[in-house]
Scaffold this active site. Structure first.
Site, short mmCIF file in Angstrom:
data_model
loop_
_atom_site.label_atom_id
_atom_site.label_comp_id
_atom_site.label_asym_id
_atom_site.label_seq_id
_atom_site.Cartn_x
_atom_site.Cartn_y
_atom_site.Cartn_z
N ASP A 143 7.97 2.02 -4.43
CA ASP A 143 9.05 2.27 -3.49
C ASP A 143 10.16 2.09 -4.08
O ASP A 143 11.10 1.32 -3.67
CB ASP A 143 8.66 1.62 -2.16
CG ASP A 143 9.64 2.14 -0.78
OD1 ASP A 143 10.11 3.06 -1.03
OD2 ASP A 143 9.31 1.23 0.03
C1 SPV Z 1 8.93 1.82 5.00
O1 SPV Z 1 7.97 1.79 5.61
O2 SPV Z 1 9.03 2.13 3.76
C2 SPV Z 1 9.81 0.78 5.41
C3 SPV Z 1 9.68 -0.40 6.18
O3 SPV Z 1 11.42 1.06 4.95
S1 SPV Z 1 9.50 -1.81 5.05
O4 SPV Z 1 8.35 -1.32 4.01
O5 SPV Z 1 8.85 -2.91 6.00
O6 SPV Z 1 10.89 -1.88 4.48
MG MG Z 2 11.19 2.45 3.59
#
Ligand code: SPV
Ligand code: MG
Length: 279
Positions: A55
């Protein structure tokens, strides 16, 4: 709501507490849509993980749009696209937002992190100066029509350890810059930090939380502290990972073959999931 004509948030305003469910593809979108949540959150973590990526803006913004479009096709519910920090410059964020609106997405959320972003749970969160993020939101606001599309500003100030006052200051600036709602992320294991934020929040702008870390909080608490909504951002993703891992191990290890199938959805149901649609 703070600003007028926020269609999808407006429609839902009568609800006690909006609950959005995190999804990451057509299948999770369709399943979530059938579960009766108030809206869907197309998660950057979920989209990245299901693509086998971190991510960290490794999935491109146009790939995110393709995924969001598949989710939109699976549901009549409002869809919020998690746009991470907007992929760098204000002009890319604005392009991303405008294209998302064209694909039928109802809202996009950008967060005040530096590019490349990292997930809130991976540590080392670096914020951009608030004015830099304000410029990005303003640029988005200029190009997207408030009557058909909502802009959500997300602050990671609490995640970065900057404290509640900084989070409040940033949320106010983002609201003034044109955000229709603010997401405040907290990774503390209880809702105390969010409660403190809400007790000091002076504005009429909706605040949405992502209670991943403090998910054991009773639901009534979110409403009582004044939140407009919560996002169950990654629970379906995590449920699917646990389930795939458990079944994979059983397939590998279970010599009693008939037992393996006991808890699985029948193929006929898989086939019928998308049968009566004209997507
Ligand atoms: C996502 O779902 O990518 C988010 C929420 O941004 S979190 O992963 O909790 O940051
Ligand atoms: Mg996110």
């Amino acid at each position: 709501l703070g600003h007028q004509q926020v269609t999808f948030l407006d429609e839902l305003k009568s609800k006690q507490l909006l609950q959005f469910i995190g999804v990451h593809d057509g299948l999770s979108g369709a399943l979530a849509a059938s579960l009766g949540f108030d809206g869907l959150w197309v998660s950057s973590l979920g989209m990245s993980a299901t693509a086998g990526l971190r991510d960290r803006n490794e999935l491109t913004w146009t790939e995110c749009l393709d995924i969001a479009e598949r989710v939109v096709a699976c549901t009549n519910s409002p869809v919020i696209l998690d746009g991470s920090e907007g992929y760098g410059s204000p002009s890319i964020a604005a392009l991303f937002a405008r294209r998302a609106a064209k694909r039928g997405v109802h809202a996009i959320c950008f967060e005040d992190k530096a590019f490349p972003k990292s997930n809130s749970f991976s540590g080392g969160t670096v914020l951009v100066p608030s004015q830099e993020f304000v410029t990005k939101l303003q640029r988005c606001r200029e190009v997207i029509d408030r009557s058909s599309f909502a802009l959500i500003g997300r602050t990671e100030a609490l995640v970065a350890g900057c404290g509640v006052n900084e989070a409040i200051d940033r949320a106010c600036l983002y609201y003034e810059a044109g955000a229709d709602a603010i997401i405040v992320q907290s990774v503390k294991s209880d809702a105390g930090e969010m409660e403190l934020f809400m007790s000091r929040w002076p504005r009429q702008c909706p605040i949405i939380a992502i209670p991943t870390a403090y998910a054991r909080t009773p639901i009534g608490k979110y409403k009582s502290i004044g939140l407009t909504g919560i996002v169950w951002a990654n629970q379906l993703l995590r449920a699917s990972i646990s389930s795939m891992r458990e079944f994979g191990k059983r397939l590998r290890d279970d010599t009693q073959a008939p037992l393996v199938e006991v808890d699985l959805i029948p193929i006929s149901e898989v086939l019928s999931l998308f049968e009566n649609t004209d997507r």
